[in-house]
Design a protein around this motif. Structure first.
Motif, PDB file in Angstrom:
ATOM      1  N   ASN A  28     -12.852  -4.726   2.883  1.00 18.18           N
ATOM      2  CA  ASN A  28     -11.624  -5.317   2.359  1.00 18.18           C
ATOM      3  C   ASN A  28     -11.754  -6.829   2.221  1.00 18.18           C
ATOM      4  O   ASN A  28     -11.262  -7.412   1.241  1.00 18.18           O
ATOM      5  CB  ASN A  28     -10.445  -4.981   3.261  1.00 18.18           C
ATOM      6  N   PRO A  58     -10.310   1.498   0.663  1.00 19.40           N
ATOM      7  CA  PRO A  58     -10.764   1.311   2.043  1.00 19.40           C
ATOM      8  C   PRO A  58     -12.068   2.039   2.366  1.00 19.40           C
ATOM      9  O   PRO A  58     -12.256   3.205   2.011  1.00 19.40           O
ATOM     10  CB  PRO A  58      -9.603   1.882   2.868  1.00 19.40           C
ATOM     11  N   TYR A 116      -4.792  -6.413  -7.138  1.00 22.09           N
ATOM     12  CA  TYR A 116      -5.802  -5.966  -6.178  1.00 22.09           C
ATOM     13  C   TYR A 116      -5.501  -4.534  -5.788  1.00 22.09           C
ATOM     14  O   TYR A 116      -4.390  -4.222  -5.346  1.00 22.09           O
ATOM     15  CB  TYR A 116      -5.787  -6.851  -4.931  1.00 22.09           C
ATOM     16  N   ASP A 174     -13.870  -7.425  -0.980  1.00 22.16           N
ATOM     17  CA  ASP A 174     -13.182  -7.016  -2.208  1.00 22.16           C
ATOM     18  C   ASP A 174     -11.943  -7.868  -2.478  1.00 22.16           C
ATOM     19  O   ASP A 174     -11.700  -8.293  -3.608  1.00 22.16           O
ATOM     20  CB  ASP A 174     -12.774  -5.540  -2.113  1.00 22.16           C
ATOM     21  N   GLN A 175     -11.153  -8.123  -1.425  1.00 21.59           N
ATOM     22  CA  GLN A 175      -9.934  -8.901  -1.619  1.00 21.59           C
ATOM     23  C   GLN A 175     -10.252 -10.369  -1.883  1.00 21.59           C
ATOM     24  O   GLN A 175      -9.600 -11.018  -2.713  1.00 21.59           O
ATOM     25  CB  GLN A 175      -9.025  -8.756  -0.396  1.00 21.59           C
ATOM     26  N   TRP A 202       0.860  -1.189   0.000  1.00 24.05           N
ATOM     27  CA  TRP A 202       0.000   0.000   0.000  1.00 24.05           C
ATOM     28  C   TRP A 202       0.889   1.229   0.000  1.00 24.05           C
ATOM     29  O   TRP A 202       1.678   1.433   0.915  1.00 24.05           O
ATOM     30  CB  TRP A 202      -0.905  -0.006   1.221  1.00 24.05           C
ATOM     31  N   ALA A 255      -6.833  -1.769  -3.283  1.00 21.52           N
ATOM     32  CA  ALA A 255      -7.709  -1.554  -2.133  1.00 21.52           C
ATOM     33  C   ALA A 255      -8.367  -0.182  -2.208  1.00 21.52           C
ATOM     34  O   ALA A 255      -7.732   0.812  -2.569  1.00 21.52           O
ATOM     35  CB  ALA A 255      -6.915  -1.674  -0.839  1.00 21.52           C
TER      36      ALA A 255
END
Length: 412
Positions: free
Chosen positions: A303, A326, A322, A306-307, A291, A324
């Motif tokens: 997360n 948040p 991927y 989505d992950q 990140w 992120a």
């Protein structure tokens, strides 16, 4: 070079039946993978929502069955081999097998670790093993403490993060005598600005919660094995009937670590959600990923979903990386807090009053918008999330101006 192709007969094993594990399996079937999928869960319940545990479920507004993502028939109809009350005790990378607690060995072509996190607990030396001392993490935790929630009971909440504040709010709504202690100078110190902390301090105070900030716990004391008193670092005491400990979580990395996978504040994965073994992926609370210029773990439902879905796409060769985005939320009393972005490194907070008593705090680093806390202002949250996702940073003075049409900032 890593071969991303997974044939139709490839066995996929997912360890951890929480939000991320469910997301992986459901998305694999949705995307058309016909091969065998096994989902291993230590609990006796099918995968379920955790956020309502410290809210609606504790209040008695939600039944256990309504917590389940899907009924058991969902897994049967989609050919997902759901193994409940089962744990994985070892990963044999040499043979590409998972050893289960019953001695069975499951082979895999792709393995996904969604082992989640567990609450940090008080050591026995501080009274953490006394009866009447609870954590809030799973159904068993809530079921164990539910009988304690009767009017007039004196509950001590240890920890002023979101879990502790949510537990305090539910306790107060049920008529308990609530004291919350936070060792740092203010509640939410690690995750929010002084402005947001102040908002929730006033909210809880207005509902009768006694907030003690800068109040470290020295130890809990009991009689006949049950907690009855808390001794604070300053020598004062609080009489309690039970206590709830909300002092954070730690990722479940032991299985991965024993298998020789790289660990870095969680199971270390790359931008493809791969661990140091190219055939093993990880997602959710247990996974740390790149990140900006470092690595982070995100302990959030958003997360995990989505992950987890990203892992499914990557296993099937339908996605490359991927990214992120948040987002978080918290419900306390009549306030819904919605958070977009991550505030780490901010140097300025801009306040924007909203409609019907709502308010939002916008976090900037210089002129760059990092994050937004929106209290009872869903419209602001949705615009802010879109701005952050698009990398747009409206001038702080435009945010402060109540006449600014926020939607117009999306096309600026």
């Amino acid at each position: 070079m890593i071969d991303d192709r997974v044939d139709e007969t490839a066995r996929i094993v997912v360890i951890g039946a929480g939000q991320a594990g469910f997301a992986v399996c459901a998305k694999l079937r949705e995307l058309g993978h016909p091969g065998p999928i096994t989902l291993i869960g230590e609990e006796a319940y099918p995968p379920y929502q955790r956020p309502p545990l410290s809210k609606g479920y504790l209040l008695g507004e939600t039944t256990e069955e309504r917590l389940y993502f899907r009924p058991l028939s969902f897994y049967e109809e989609r050919g997902i081999d759901l193994r409940l009350s089962t744990s994985a005790v070892r990963i044999d990378r040499a043979t590409a097998e998972v050893v289960l607690s019953n001695g069975e060995r499951l082979g895999y072509e792709r393995l996904v670790l969604t082992t989640g996190a567990r609450p940090r607990t008080l050591p026995a030396s501080m009274g953490g093993d006394l009866d009447g001392v609870y954590c809030v993490r799973n159904l068993a935790d809530i079921n164990a403490m539910a009988a304690r929630f009767s009017e007039g009971q004196r509950v001590l909440i240890v920890g002023g993060g979101y879990i502790g504040l949510e537990a305090a709010a539910v306790s107060a709504k049920l008529g308990l005598d609530v004291t919350l202690i936070e060792a740092t100078p203010r509640i939410l110190q690690r995750v929010a600005s002084p402005e947001t902390s102040g908002f929730f301090r006033e909210l809880h105070g207005a509902h009768g919660v006694k907030l003690l900030e800068g109040a470290g716990l020295k130890s809990l004391h009991g009689r006949d094995g049950h907690v009855e008193r808390a001794e604070l670092a300053d020598g004062s005491s609080i009489v309690v009937d039970f206590a709830i400990v909300g002092i954070g979580v730690q990722p479940n990395v032991e299985l991965a670590e024993d298998a020789g996978l790289a660990i870095d504040n969680g199971i270390a994965v790359d931008i493809h959600c791969r661990t140091s073994d190219p055939n093993i992926f990880s997602a959710g609370d247990c996974a740390s990923f790149p990140w900006r210029s470092g690595r982070i773990r995100l302990e959030s439902v958003g997360n995990a979903i989505d992950q987890g879905e990203a892992v499914a796409r990557m296993i099937l060769g339908q996605s490359a990386t991927y990214e992120a985005k948040p987002w978080f939320w918290s419900d306390q009393f009549d306030v819904k807090l919605q958070i977009a972005g991550l505030l780490s490194g901010y140097d300025t907070v801009v306040k924007r009053p909203g409609a019907a008593g709502g308010v939002s705090f916008w976090y900037y680093l210089g002129n760059k918008l990092l994050a937004v806390d929106a209290m009872n202002d869903a419209r602001v949250y949705m615009v802010a999330k879109r701005l952050i996702d698009a990398g747009k940073s409206p001038p702080p003075e435009a945010i402060q101006d109540p006449d600014t049409d926020l939607k117009s900032l999306l096309s600026a």
